[in-house]
Design a protein around this motif. Structure first.
Motif, mmCIF file in Angstrom:
data_model
loop_
_atom_site.group_PDB
_atom_site.id
_atom_site.type_symbol
_atom_site.label_atom_id
_atom_site.label_comp_id
_atom_site.label_asym_id
_atom_site.label_seq_id
_atom_site.Cartn_x
_atom_site.Cartn_y
_atom_site.Cartn_z
ATOM 1 N N THR A 34 23.044 66.634 -16.148
ATOM 2 C CA THR A 34 22.730 66.755 -17.130
ATOM 3 C C THR A 34 21.843 68.111 -17.416
ATOM 4 N N THR A 72 24.468 60.896 -20.491
ATOM 5 C CA THR A 72 24.676 60.513 -19.136
ATOM 6 C C THR A 72 25.146 58.949 -19.120
ATOM 7 N N ASN A 121 28.469 57.038 -18.142
ATOM 8 C CA ASN A 121 28.545 56.352 -16.919
ATOM 9 C C ASN A 121 29.222 54.875 -17.397
ATOM 10 N N LYS A 134 36.983 57.636 -12.187
ATOM 11 C CA LYS A 134 36.291 59.054 -12.501
ATOM 12 C C LYS A 134 34.600 59.119 -12.031
ATOM 13 N N SER A 135 34.175 60.007 -11.829
ATOM 14 C CA SER A 135 32.773 60.127 -11.315
ATOM 15 C C SER A 135 31.803 59.916 -12.098
ATOM 16 N N GLY A 136 30.760 59.398 -12.126
ATOM 17 C CA GLY A 136 29.505 59.253 -12.988
ATOM 18 C C GLY A 136 28.805 60.259 -13.042
ATOM 19 N N THR A 137 27.515 60.121 -13.541
ATOM 20 C CA THR A 137 26.856 61.361 -13.491
ATOM 21 C C THR A 137 25.394 60.813 -13.843
ATOM 22 N N ASN A 138 24.495 61.969 -13.260
ATOM 23 C CA ASN A 138 23.137 61.504 -13.643
ATOM 24 C C ASN A 138 22.105 62.759 -14.087
ATOM 25 N N GLN A 139 20.614 62.729 -14.022
ATOM 26 C CA GLN A 139 19.981 63.833 -14.591
ATOM 27 C C GLN A 139 20.399 65.274 -13.948
ATOM 28 N N THR A 166 32.479 55.478 -8.320
ATOM 29 C CA THR A 166 31.907 56.254 -9.322
ATOM 30 C C THR A 166 30.923 57.053 -8.634
ATOM 31 N N ALA A 219 28.295 60.675 -3.308
ATOM 32 C CA ALA A 219 27.471 59.911 -3.552
ATOM 33 C C ALA A 219 26.007 59.837 -2.995
ATOM 34 N N ASN A 220 25.152 59.088 -3.182
ATOM 35 C CA ASN A 220 23.758 59.145 -2.751
ATOM 36 C C ASN A 220 23.751 58.157 -1.520
ATOM 37 N N LEU A 247 22.013 55.591 -0.524
ATOM 38 C CA LEU A 247 22.282 54.125 -0.518
ATOM 39 C C LEU A 247 23.416 54.329 -1.796
ATOM 40 N N GLY A 248 24.331 53.302 -1.228
ATOM 41 C CA GLY A 248 25.493 52.870 -2.190
ATOM 42 C C GLY A 248 24.699 52.174 -3.292
ATOM 43 N N ILE A 264 29.485 68.407 -14.624
ATOM 44 C CA ILE A 264 28.683 67.347 -14.919
ATOM 45 C C ILE A 264 28.525 66.194 -13.856
ATOM 46 N N LEU A 265 29.926 65.970 -13.697
ATOM 47 C CA LEU A 265 30.272 64.958 -12.620
ATOM 48 C C LEU A 265 29.350 65.073 -11.281
ATOM 49 N N LYS A 266 29.140 63.931 -10.727
ATOM 50 C CA LYS A 266 28.661 63.848 -9.266
ATOM 51 C C LYS A 266 29.930 64.231 -8.400
ATOM 52 N N THR A 267 29.425 65.056 -7.446
ATOM 53 C CA THR A 267 30.575 65.370 -6.448
ATOM 54 C C THR A 267 30.551 64.460 -5.260
#
Lengths: 408, 408
Positions: B18, A18, A22, B10-15, A45, B404-405, B407-408, B399-402
């Motif tokens: 994973t 991960t 990133n 590109k998009s990031g990723t998180n748990q 991102t 945003a959360n 909070l930016g 895997i990639l985030k689709t």
DNA sequence: TTATTAAGTCAATTGCTTTGACTTATTTCT
DNA sequence: AGAAATAAGTCAAAGCAATTGACTTAATAA
């Protein structure tokens, strides 16, 4: 259960993957957009500001990015943009051709810092290996002279040579590219330099170069139509280089063409439109010293033999472009060549009008065909770009675990 | 910084990414290997036993896998193998062809549970949309009858229809496939069914089917050469389907062929080797009722017109195989067709000897050309396989985030 | 002068993988 | 038969990267 039968499975991933991804995404975004603030990166991102801050801080400590002067963008606290540090990483690229070998050193953003060239004696690796290792050593020394910490930040050695690779060779080329294929080149270079070594064919190398600093920059689907001694296509699919099951994808020079009125015998595209075909058309010896310059002059003088070759080759390439568009559906096709710049340009100009294809879309943005880098060093540049890309570009394989942990 | 200029990244990723990937890897491994113990999975995926245990427990609770009887494999505690539960998920596939539409329901392992077919009236979507929605509804009801919780476990609706998509259509097909393209098909189907809808062309659908249950099972680089009303190639590259920049990759039927002695006019491959060309050769109306059966009889009786078409088409396809091998460098090429099984088989037998290509390797394992599914329903099957693949197969995009959360 | 907006930080939390020790069940060696 | 070795799988705690929500800072707009 049964330890005899190999189990086929893809690799899993964990937080290291991960994080690595990133980091790569940040670097990629900075490469594509020039400079971005942490808030920009967070939005782009889809990560949180905090995550971006942590990663940017890491990257700054690693010397890969630096902050610039704060800029006011209206209401709110000014943002601090970051950009890549060119000296953050280096790579060496090696091009092995039939008669000549070139080596290049580039930095993180693809600037060429050192270039050197040597003639390859006929006879293949038996005579050539030492020449090559000396050339690399030379470039490496020069690089150390112009860039601080170059050795420490050297991420790898990229090699480009004409494909295809790994075939049952009945290819009796007097310059013995075939011999190079059987020679344990990568092992020799890895042992001789202590660097990570990777191989690509020359068309793919061109695409790698165009992707880092050329017309394919930031484009996810692009194909380089490469006219060298042979003809090949370098493929960028889904934003990554595609090499095929055995590293030989895109060898369009070997596509067989049916006999036609103009060409009564079946032949490959390569026979009709490569520089090899031009040399043959001119009755020139490919090994002739100064051939590149002589060719340059001939093209400049509109030599009739050259002009007629350009016309004929352009027609074949026009077909090749339609083939590529039809089969890969790229956003753009990029024409590259190892020939003299003026020749490439004339070839480019002679190819239109393009044939109808699925690239004829109402919603196009990029041109169907564009001219790529015309520098004969672009293959070597692509070779050097490969280790940079492998180390820093986002890619699926970078997320996956490469080895198991201590405890199964 | 500048909110006007769009930032490319590109998009990031998180748990979550994973974890999602690891689940997919487990499912994929079980699909490929039939049954595996937790320890097997840990070794194969390079994850720890504990991680695998956690994920398998989840998957078991989700009803996607079940344990089998423990097996002794020598020294040590016996292992408990797991396998996929076919009823763990379902999908519906829809094939829209010129004259007919087919719908299929499949389960997680690709077993066909329901199939239904309806004739499409000429005139395109104006008349056809209702027929299609009714057909889907019918299949869905039938599925609910044969499978528990089918509705709850329905992961999507896959649609396959002839490409190419999104072109400036000057394609005056009386059956108005062009009209289908302008019709908001996906939106209509999504609204009418409440399911996730995705579109692929028929050749790609064939490849999807071959990948899930056919000759491309577990192969990372394969190309399906699909002979339908048109001709196309379905591409599996790097273990994933490849669709190109605009979903039109692999449309090899539209490759232009230079005029030759045999064919004095320039034409596309499609004009010489598709079922459309066969119908024309036979003087048959493609809309003729019972054409498939009549064709079947003609082939069985070695009808001279059919035999001569097979010979001619096989020659073009032989070239097509060489083209595919040269350009994609796949591990294998799979011949598929929507025609009668016997025709496909005869075509397959008529294609060899294959032309020389880079597929001529000393280290080959799979055959250069093999026969795919010969079932005319295989396109619909591939359509149904797509949502299953999208939901459960390992892929970069999963895997990639689709989004945003908070909070930016 | 005050309210608003946006960038960026701080400290705590979350959630998935990893770790290391442990239990269980089987085969092999003595 | 009994002991040692080996492998599958579990338990509880630790590790780690992203997330959360509150906060600080610095600019513009009202």
């Amino acid at each position: 259960m049964n330890e005899m039968r190999p189990i086929r499975a893809k690799s899993g991933t964990n937080q290291e993957g991960t994080s690595a991804h990133n980091r790569r995404v940040m670097i990629d975004a900075l490469r594509l957009n020039g400079q971005l603030s942490r808030a920009d990166l967070a939005r782009a991102t889809k990560l949180t500001k905090q995550t971006v801050s942590n990663i940017i801080e890491d990257l700054e400590q690693d010397g890969l990015v630096v902050s610039l002067a704060a800029v006011r963008n209206g209401r709110g606290q000014p943002s601090t943009p970051y950009r890549l540090v060119p000296d953050g990483a280096f790579a060496i690229g090696l091009q092995i051709d039939r008669h000549v070998t070139r080596a290049i050193a580039v930095d993180l953003v693809g600037t060429v810092l050192v270039r050197a060239q040597a003639n390859l004696p006929p006879g293949g690796p038996a005579n050539g290996a030492k020449v090559i290792l000396d050339l690399i050593e030379h470039v490496r020394t020069e690089l150390a002279g112009v860039a601080d910490q170059a050795e420490k930040r050297l991420v790898g050695l990229g090699v480009a040579m004409p494909g295809p690779f790994g075939l049952a060779t009945d290819n009796d080329d007097q310059w013995m590219m075939a011999a190079w294929q059987n020679f344990p080149l990568l092992e020799t270079l890895a042992a001789g330099t202590g660097l990570e070594v990777a191989l690509q064919n020359d068309a793919t190398a061109c695409a790698t170069a165009e992707r880092m600093v050329g017309a394919a920059h930031g484009i996810d689907h692009a194909v380089c139509l490469y006219v060298g001694y042979g003809i090949g296509a370098g493929l960028i699919l889904n934003g990554e280089l595609y090499a095929g099951g055995n590293g030989n994808a895109g060898e369009i020079g070997m596509v067989l063409l049916p006999p036609s009125a103009r060409h009564p015998t079946q032949a490959s595209l390569e026979h009709r439109a490569s520089l090899a075909s031009l040399y043959q058309h001119l009755g020139a010896d490919p090994a002739e010293p100064g051939l590149h310059e002589r060719l340059n002059t001939l093209v400049n003088n509109d030599d009739p033999a050259v002009v007629s070759w350009i016309d004929a080759a352009a027609e074949e390439l026009r077909w090749g472009v339609q083939l590529i568009e039809t089969i890969f559906d790229p956003q753009t096709v990029i024409l590259c060549s190892s020939g003299p710049e003026i020749l490439t340009r004339k070839l480019f100009e002679a190819i239109p009008p393009l044939l109808p294809s699925n690239a004829d879309r109402p919603d196009r943005s990029a041109p169907r065909l564009q001219l790529g880098m015309t520098d004969p060093w672009s293959v070597a540049l692509g070779a050097a770009a490969e280790p940079i890309s492998r180390a820093f570009d986002p890619r699926f394989s970078a997320i996956l675990k490469t080895r198991a942990n201590a405890l199964g």
